[in-house]
Structures are given as structure tokens and as C-alpha cells.
Write an enzyme that holds these catalytic residues in place. Structure first.
Site, PDB file in Angstrom:
ATOM      1  N   ASP A   1     -31.855 -69.502  49.831  1.00 25.64           N
ATOM      2  CA  ASP A   1     -32.368 -69.417  48.461  1.00 25.64           C
ATOM      3  C   ASP A   1     -31.321 -68.821  47.527  1.00 25.64           C
ATOM      4  O   ASP A   1     -31.204 -69.232  46.361  1.00 25.64           O
ATOM      5  CB  ASP A   1     -33.645 -68.576  48.424  1.00 25.64           C
ATOM      6  CG  ASP A   1     -34.845 -69.317  49.007  1.00 25.64           C
ATOM      7  OD1 ASP A   1     -34.738 -70.532  49.239  1.00 25.64           O
ATOM      8  OD2 ASP A   1     -35.883 -68.673  49.239  1.00 25.64           O
TER       9      ASP A   1
ATOM     10  N   MET B   1     -28.880 -49.279  28.659  1.00 25.34           N
ATOM     11  CA  MET B   1     -28.671 -50.662  29.067  1.00 25.34           C
ATOM     12  C   MET B   1     -27.463 -51.277  28.368  1.00 25.34           C
ATOM     13  O   MET B   1     -26.637 -51.938  29.002  1.00 25.34           O
ATOM     14  CB  MET B   1     -29.922 -51.492  28.780  1.00 25.34           C
ATOM     15  CG  MET B   1     -31.082 -51.196  29.710  1.00 25.34           C
ATOM     16  SD  MET B   1     -30.714 -51.549  31.451  1.00 25.34           S
ATOM     17  CE  MET B   1     -30.557 -53.331  31.436  1.00 25.34           C
TER      18      MET B   1
ATOM     19  N   VAL C   1     -31.186 -53.584  21.746  1.00 26.52           N
ATOM     20  CA  VAL C   1     -31.780 -52.520  20.934  1.00 26.52           C
ATOM     21  C   VAL C   1     -33.229 -52.321  21.343  1.00 26.52           C
ATOM     22  O   VAL C   1     -33.748 -52.992  22.234  1.00 26.52           O
ATOM     23  CB  VAL C   1     -31.664 -52.836  19.428  1.00 26.52           C
ATOM     24  CG1 VAL C   1     -30.209 -53.043  19.036  1.00 26.52           C
ATOM     25  CG2 VAL C   1     -32.498 -54.064  19.045  1.00 26.52           C
TER      26      VAL C   1
ATOM     27  N   SER D   1     -36.819 -57.181  27.990  1.00 28.13           N
ATOM     28  CA  SER D   1     -37.427 -57.310  29.317  1.00 28.13           C
ATOM     29  C   SER D   1     -38.831 -57.898  29.253  1.00 28.13           C
ATOM     30  O   SER D   1     -39.375 -58.280  30.286  1.00 28.13           O
ATOM     31  CB  SER D   1     -37.476 -55.948  30.008  1.00 28.13           C
ATOM     32  OG  SER D   1     -38.223 -55.022  29.235  1.00 28.13           O
TER      33      SER D   1
ATOM     34  N   HIS E   1     -31.678 -61.123  30.720  1.00 28.23           N
ATOM     35  CA  HIS E   1     -32.353 -59.892  31.125  1.00 28.23           C
ATOM     36  C   HIS E   1     -31.609 -59.269  32.307  1.00 28.23           C
ATOM     37  O   HIS E   1     -31.659 -59.777  33.426  1.00 28.23           O
ATOM     38  CB  HIS E   1     -33.803 -60.214  31.495  1.00 28.23           C
ATOM     39  CG  HIS E   1     -34.570 -59.029  31.985  1.00 28.23           C
ATOM     40  ND1 HIS E   1     -35.660 -59.149  32.828  1.00 28.23           N
ATOM     41  CD2 HIS E   1     -34.415 -57.696  31.770  1.00 28.23           C
ATOM     42  CE1 HIS E   1     -36.134 -57.950  33.102  1.00 28.23           C
ATOM     43  NE2 HIS E   1     -35.393 -57.055  32.483  1.00 28.23           N
TER      44      HIS E   1
END
Length: 715
Positions: A299, A326, A402, A430, A451
Site C-alpha cells: 500500500d 506548524m 495561520v 486540518s 495537510h
């Protein structure tokens, strides 16, 4: 049957054996190789008097890729006898090679993993090309297996029980050539290919009577055998270390490796090979190895192939807008991949703090010997920290990171388009729908979701989200970015929460709902650990912060009502609200959550949980607790597939393991359904039992029921 080994007998009496499986990009340990090796050893023995030595090398980019996983993944308990016989025959051929009576050298010109390293260990000397791309190791444990062609036995006899287990076998470490030399399974490093062959020939000339250390008179195992007092005193700690590492999760491979190493160290070589073979066969014919091979090899290859190729211009410059945790981490991985990065925040000071994150990671790498000051300075030099949006001019890509507020994001996009009108714009959201966010750009067909997962520098996955108007060209460019960052992509269609956030939310909600039922927090944590989750569910909630799921819930509820739907609260909602509003506990970042914290470190479950939510419900079966978490994520994944959010079964399995910590022993969320006792009908029956006991959220979706009735699987 194809011959996979080329023979070249030189004037100096040295036979050069070149591993070269016709029609394959890599050499693998399969039936054709086994037959070729047996034939080759027959010839070596027949012509021994004319031979001064043997060099084993490869015509492929890799030295030897290991076992044939395509064959291994199909094995069942009914194949145990055949599998054991095949492994024994291979071991016998390698044993004949190392007892030929002539020096045998492995000239390792590429990665030697698993069976490749086992073959090299059957040689008397190992010379490796000094190439940082080469990996040496036994990754079998990460696929639910153990080295079954003498790898456990020889590593233990060459290095000793403890060294072999900790540095090579139990964790599946992959060593670069210099590390492999330092850890004892490589004997020599060669600067280039000519030097590799020259070193092999020189060693043969200097060691005409070479034998393996364990075949010499007076051999003693490094560190002693298990009956040696010093080693006997250390061994009880090994099972305890394993229990701590596995936390009760159903991973039999480390247990089998430990047993094969310790038991094999107490007996003669042939008996040790037999012991290793039994433990290997148990794993190879079992369900868990098949699950892990399917997800983490086949996979994974399918997911990675999507990012391969394409004729899009490479991204050379990227702007990351938002220098929080992030954004700072995304800037780092982009700079590490060789891109020029503009890290933009509201202020220059904020951007500099974001750049300091990269500096911290690079300083640690230098301190640990994994990088150099020069490489650190090169990467840092690619990052420009700024508070001025004008510095984004000319970049190829902008990644927005942001705060999760559509209005704020739309304002940011307007500013970006003023200075970088030709840039591809991607959001790291997200949960917010990409189609909704694309309303803030002038060219929604050139807008996509990227993401990333935290910690970005370590997590291998990126979820690529296609909005309703995202073009194929934009999707291709986004996949090119993921490829350049050396990460694995999954591609999903738009929906609130997409795939990963939506599914992990069901897991955390289920764990929190158990608190509302009065189940002790420690029992909940133990159930999630023993189910195989890398982080206990309440500990994970603290890491995410409790305010995040509440904000997502409120936004989702508002959107559902606005669309004319009905919002149904979850049992977890009241627990989270009470923790925040009444107890003032918001998670690790707030210094208090389901756990207490001291100096930022977890200090045990909060004793107040019992007062707030009870904790006297001891009647719920422990198996139910485990399966509620596993089932709810699998069921939500089936819904994602039915709704077209997921675009492939491979993406579901890979994304669940690499992105949100679904236990790898299952093979991923949809493979868990496939492999459940009784297959899909068995899963459906058990889901209905859980629905009756714990709520309609466990009702099996129509797609699942229909597939079960037709006798289908998720493939």
C-alpha cells in the site's frame, strides 16, 4: 527458471559472483534465487581446487533487497511446512558458502537490508561502498517478521546477544555505512567501486584460510552465552524492556526475535538455525505479518507511486505564511529539501522565532553527529524570516499555516495574491473545507490543501486535499512538492475534516466518552495502548489541546445546521466542556488536562478525574474498550470511502497508520476490517453488537453491509 547469479572466474582464481535477477529492478530472496544459489555453491564446491576466493557483489542499484514480499504476503498456516523447508534450504546453501574452505567477501555496492545482509553475513568479510544513500540493517521487525535466513543466529554469534538485539534486531535500525562499521557488521569501507573490488581482492589474498569466527577452535561468544553470569544478570531486563516498548500491543515479532536470539545462543549452530526457522515460520504464516507487509510495503508503494513522475516545474522557492509551530516546521522541511524559503509572520520578531525552530533542530543534529556545521548553515541560509508580505514576491508556492479561521485565511490569501499572483497557494488546514477556503482566492483551480502532521520533520505523511475546483495540474504540482520533501502523499477529496482529522476525531471522542461512562481513566489508557495505539487516547487529547476539538465541533455543528441538517451531540462533548469550563484544564499546553504536568512533562493522570466523572464502572469488557476504538475509526473510514472522500483503499491504510497512529499490526483501517475474524461478515456482526451496547454510531454503513453480503473485501 531464470539464473539470478552471474559467474566470472578470473585468472587470479577469484570467482566474481554478481547478483543480477533478470527482469527485476532489485535482487530478492525467492525460489529462483534459492535455486541459483544452490547451483552456484554446487559449482564452487566442484571447482574448489581451481578457486582462490569468492567475491559476491550486485549488478543492481541495491546489493540485495531481501525476501520476496509478494510470496510472503500470501502465506497461511497451511503453508508452514513448505515455508520452513524453503527457508532451511536457503540457510543450508549459505552455510555451504561460508564453509567452502575459501575466503568469501561481500562487496556491498548498494543497500543490504534483511536477506541481503543475511547473505553478506554468510561471507567472511564485508566491504561497503562509502555512499550515504546505502542502508545496512534488518528491517524485518517493522513488517512483523524476523531475519529468517540465519540473520539472528549470525548476528548474535558475531556481536553477542545484547549488542545484536539492541543495535540491529529488535528495532529494525537502518545504518549508514560508517555506522554499520562502528556497530560491527561491516569490516571495511571503500571510497568508490574500483576500491570496493580492490579491497575485496586484497583481503582474499591476505586471508587464504578465512573462516567465520564461530567456526574456529576456541570461539567464545562476545559477552558470553546466557549461562554466563554477567549476561544472565542482564537478560531479565530484556523482556521487561520489550513490554515497556510494546505496552501490551499484539506485535509478536520482537518477542520471537528475543526468543530466537537467547535460545539460539545456548545451542550449536545447526540447532540455532532450526530454532530461528521455527520462530520465522510462525510469523511468516501468521496474520499480523501479512497485514503489516500489505500496508507498509504494498500500500505504501501504491501511495508513493502517485507522487512519482510528472513533468511539472519543480518548486524552488516557497513562502510559509504563519510562523507558529506548524509553519516553522514546514519551513524547516522545505529548506532541508533544498528550497528557498520565506517564513512570514505578523511581525519580523515572530518570524525569527519560527526560524529559531529550524536552528534548534539543526543544532541537535550537529551535536549528535548527524550533520555538520556547514550543512546547518546552508539550510538556515535558505530561510528568510520576515514580517513584510512584499518579500513573498516571485515564490513558486505559498503554504498558509495561520489560525483556523476562514475569514483570517481569506484576508491572508488576498494579501498573497497582491504580491505573488502566479504562486500555487496551499492551505495546511486540518479541518476546514478546501472548497470553502478557495472562495478567498481568484483562481480556485490553483488552490489545494497540503495537510502536514506534527512533528513535521518526523512524520512521513502529507494529506493532499482536492477542492471541488482544484485542477489536475494543481494536484500534480502539489504531489511534486510532496515528492520533493521526500514524504508520502495520500490524495483525498474535500470534506470537513477530510479523512485523517475526521477519523482520528472518532478515536479521541470514543476514549473521552468512556470517561463519561465511569470507566477508570487508567483502564481507558491501558486499553488504547494494548490495542496498539502509539499514544494512549487521553494523553493524545492533552497533546492536541482540549480547546481544539471543541472549536472543531462548534464549527461543524454550525455548518451542519446552516446546511439544513441536524447536529447530534456526542457523549464526549460534555466531558470536554466540563474539563475546560469547570476545571480550567485545557491540555498539555495549558499545563493541566487529563494528566498533571510538572516542568512540561507528564506526571500521571489527574486524580480529579474520578471525582468529576466517576471511575467505578468495572463491568465493561476490556475487549470492548479496545475494539470500540479500533471499530469506530474503521467504520468512519468506510463512510469516507462511500462518500468519495477517500479515493483508494491504499490511501486509507497508509494514511491511518502514518498519519493518525492507527495500530500498524492491523494493516490499516480497511485491512483491519478485511482481516477481522470472519472477514467482513464477522466485522459487521461484531459492529452490530457494539451498536446495541454503546450506540448507533457503531452501526455498519450500508456499503460495508453490501460488500459483506457479496463476499467482497477492501482491495
Amino acid at each position: 527458471m531464470a539464473n539470478t547469479i552471474r559467474w566470472e572466474h578470473g585468472d587470479d582464481g577469484i570467482v566474481l559472483l554478481t547478483l543480477d535477477h533478470p527482469g527485476r529492478s532489485a535482487n530478492v530472496m525467492n525460489a529462483e534465487f534459492g535455486a541459483s544459489l544452490t547451483t552456484t555453491v554446487d559449482r564452487l564446491e566442484a571447482e574448489r581446487d581451481r578457486i582462490t576466493g569468492v567475491i559476491v557483489t550486485s549488478a543492481k542499484k541495491t546489493f540485495f533487497a531481501g525476501g520476496d514480499l509478494g510470496t510472503l504476503v500470501r502465506l497461511t498456516p497451511a503453508d508452514a511446512e513448505t515455508s520452513a523447508a524453503g527457508a532451511a534450504a536457503l540457510k543450508h546453501a549459505v552455510r555451504r558458502l561460508e564453509t567452502l574452505g575459501r575466503p568469501v567477501v561481500a562487496a556491498i555496492n548498494g543497500s543490504a537490508l534483511g536477506g541481503g545482509l543475511e547473505l553478506a553475513l554468510g561471507c567472511h568479510h564485508r566491504v561497503v561502498l562509502d555512499d550515504p544513500a546505502i542502508e545496512i540493517g534488518f528491517p524485518e521487525v517493522t513488517l512483523g517478521l524476523l531475519p529468517g535466513c540465519g540473520g539472528v543466529v549470525r548476528t548474535v554469534r558475531l556481536l553477542g546477544v545484547v549488542d545484536a538485539l539492541t543495535n540491529w534486531l529488535l528495532r529494525g535500525q537502518r545504518h549508514r555505512p560508517q555506522d554499520a562499521l562502528a556497530h560491527g557488521l561491516v569490516d571495511e569501507i571503500a571510497a568508490d567501486r574500483d576500491a570496493l573490488t580492490a579491497a575485496a581482492r586484497a583481503w582474499i589474498a591476505a586471508n587464504p584460510d578465512a573462516t567465520q569466527p564461530y567456526d574456529r577452535k576456541g570461539y567464545r561468544m562476545p559477552g558470553g552465552t546466557p549461562s554466563t553470569p554477567a549476561l544472565a544478570a542482564q537478560l531479565p531486563a530484556m523482556p521487561a524492556l520489550l513490554r515497556k516498548q510494546l505496552k501490551g500491543a499484539p506485535y509478536p515479532a520482537p518477542r520471537n526475535i528475543l526468543a530466537a536470539a537467547v535460545e539460539g545462543a545456548q545451542v550449536d549452530l545447526d540447532t540455532a538455525f532450526a530454532i530461528e526457522g521455527r520462530y520465522f515460520t510462525e510469523l511468516a504464516t501468521g496474520r499480523i505479518a501479512k497485514n503489516m507487509i500489505k500496508a507498509l510495503f504494498f500500500d505504501l508503494q501504491t501511495a508513493r507511486s502517485r507522487a512519482a513522475g510528472g513533468d511539472h516545474e519543480p518548486v524552488r522557492s516557497v513562502a510559509v505564511v504563519g510562523a507558529g509551530m506548524m509553519g516553522a516546521a514546514i519551513a524547516y522541511v522545505c529548506a532541508r529539501a533544498g528550497m528557498r524559503v520565506v517564513l512570514k509572520d505578523v511581525t519580523a520578531e515572530g518570524a525569527l522565532r519560527g526560524k529559531a525552530y529550524s536552528a534548534g533542530l539543526l543544532d541537535k543534529a550537529v551535536a549528535r553527529g548527524r550533520s555538520t556545521p556547514q550543512k546547518r548553515d546552508e539550510i538556515l541560509g535558505r530561510i528568510q524570516a520576515t514580517g513584510d508580505v512584499a518579500d513573498l514576491a516571485g515564490v513558486d508556492l505559498v503554504i498558509e499555516a495561520v489560525f483556523e479561521d476562514p475569514a483570517l485565511k481569506h484576508k491572508v490569501y488576498a494579501e498573497i495574491e497582491q504580491v505573488a499572483p502566479d504562486a500555487l497557494i496551499a492551505s495546511n488546514t486540518s479541518t476546514l473545507p478546501i472548497t470553502l477556503l478557495a472562495e478567498g482566492v481568484s483562481k480556485p483551480e490553483e488552490f489545494v490543501g497540503l495537510h502536514f502532521f506534527s512533528p513535521v520533520d518526523k512524520m512521513p505523511l502529507v494529506e493532499v486535499i482536492r477542492g471541488e475546483r482544484t485542477s489536475e495540474a494543481t494536484l500534480g504540482r502539489a504531489l511534486g512538492v510532496v515528492r520533493a520533501l521526500r514524504k508520502t502523499p495520500i490524495v483525498v477529496n474535500d470534506s470537513r475534516g477530510f479523512f485523517t482529522s475526521r477519523v482520528i476525531g472518532t478515536f479521541t471522542n470514543e476514549g473521552v466518552a468512556m470517561l463519561a461512562e465511569g470507566i477508570p481513566a487508567a483502564t481507558i489508557e491501558q486499553a488504547s495502548s494494548q490495542a496498539g495505539y502509539p499514544a494512549p487516547v487521553l494523553a493524545l487529547m492533552d497533546e492536541l489541546t482540549l480547546t481544539l476539538p471543541r472549536r472543531i465541533r462548534q464549527e461543524t455543528a454550525a455548518a451542519t445546521v446552516a446546511a439544513g441538517g441536524t447536529w447530534h451531540p456526542h457523549a464526549a462533548d460534555a466531558v470536554i466542556d466540563r474539563m475546560i469550563d469547570d476545571c480550567g484544564r485545557t491540555g498539555r499546553s495549558g499545563g493541566a488536562g487529563f494528566y498533571d504536568y510538572r516542568d512540561g512533562k507528564r506526571a500521571g493522570l489527574w486524580p480529579g478525574l474520578r471525582e468529576q466523572f466517576g471511575g467505578t464502572n468495572l463491568d465493561t469488557p476490556f475487549e470492548d474498550l479496545q475494539e470500540r476504538m479500533l471499530f469506530i475509526e474503521a467504520i468512519e473510514s468506510v463512510r469516507c470511502l462511500d462518500e468519495g472522500v477517500l479515493t483508494s483503499v491504499a490511501d486509507a491504510n497508509v494514511g491511518s497508520i502514518l498519519g493518525i497512529g492507527y495500530p500498524s499490526w492491523t494493516g490499516g483501517v480497511l485491512q483491519y476490517v478485511n482481516q477481522y475474524d470472519g472477514g467482513l461478515p464477522g466485522f459487521v456482526a461484531r459492529a452490530r453488537v457494539l451498536a446495541e451496547r454503546y450506540g448507533e454510531r457503531f452501526d455498519p454503513p450500508p456499503l460495508l453491509c453490501a460488500m459483506a453480503e457479496r463476499g467482497e473485501r477492501f482491495e
